[in-house]
Design a protein around this motif. Structure first.
Motif: not given
Length: 283
Positions: A208-216
């Motif tokens: 979830a943290a990985e996806i959040a970073v890539f989204v930003v």
């Protein structure tokens, strides 16, 4: 747990005295090591402990090959180092007491008398308690030994929860025992990511943290794409690489963000499902 040998026979009493002597001598070596007066490391000291146990077992010939009841032979020694007993509440256990119990457990586990299922369960509990106490005394390699033996006993009794618990504690103790300190970094990372494989669901939080970073990053690097679209694209791209041509011209950073995310998704999900299968099916 301890009732069976509150009044040990002559043979057990004599062996208990001998165990105390061996453990006291070994505790002196540990004291020198912890004071920095010894040239040996903890694993070399463990070799000495193993040698002492083997010497003891060479002369350990019980009067009978059968046990009486399901209690442990050296129960009084384990009782002295049991933090859960009301009589020991708030007590600070000396290294001699803990090492004596560890020496006795090694003799009992590796000795000629076979363990019943109940005795294996009791001895596993002893080893787990000793692992915690040895860690508190700054002896992580000794703690790893205790947790490894407990893991083996839980395997014998077919207790997967106990195996996972002891496996996790053993891995953590082995990491703490590594020197120099920088060698602990891979173990610490593994613990944080998935609990050395024993806690695979921790990976979901990291995913979830990985996806959040890539989204930003993708949202900032992509001009003209709204946040909702960036979120949707990254959620899909993490599991199924997206075709970047459908979004029109994208900058190099945005394209490489999606490429890196797709590789991260493959690796992360593969590791997660591998650990999950191992956990569920005990492979």
């Amino acid at each position: 747990m301890y009732d069976g040998h509150d009044r040990p026979g002559e043979f057990v009493a004599s062996k208990t005295t001998l165990i105390r002597r061996h453990a006291d001598a070994y505790a002196d070596e540990i004291d020198e090591f912890q004071r920095g007066h010894s040239s040996r490391d903890e694993y070399q000291l463990l070799d000495d402990l193993n040698h002492r146990v083997e010497q003891f077992l060479a002369d350990y010939v019980p009067p009978s090959t059968r046990r009486v009841g399901d209690s442990l032979v050296f129960a009084p020694l384990y009782r002295d180092a049991d933090p859960d007993l009301p009589a020991n509440a708030g007590r600070q256990f000396s290294s001699e007491t803990v090492l004596t119990a560890l020496f006795a457990a090694e003799v009992e586990f590796r000795g000629p008398l076979s363990l019943s299922r109940t005795q294996s369960t009791l001895l596993a509990e002893v080893y787990e308690e000793l692992g915690e106490l040895l860690s508190a005394h700054g002896l992580p390699a000794h703690a790893a030994l205790a947790y490894r033996q407990a893991y083996r006993l839980h395997t014998i009794t077919e207790n997967p929860r106990g195996q996972d618990r002891c496996g996790l504690h053993m891995a953590r103790a082995r990491t703490r025992a590594r020197t120099p300190r920088w060698r602990r970094l891979p173990g610490v990372a593994s613990d944080l990511l998935c609990g050395y494989g024993y806690r695979p669901f921790l990976l979901l939080a990291w995913i979830a943290a990985e996806i959040a970073v890539f989204v930003v990053v993708f949202y900032v690097a992509s001009s003209g794409i709204g946040f909702e679209t960036a979120l949707r694209v990254c959620l899909v791209n993490f599991l199924d690489p997206a075709d970047t041509d459908e979004f029109g011209p994208l900058g190099a950073l945005a394209r490489y963000t999606l490429i890196v995310e797709s590789y991260a998704g493959i690796v992360s999900t593969s590791v997660f499902f591998a650990l999950l299968v191992r956990q569920l099916f005990r492979l």
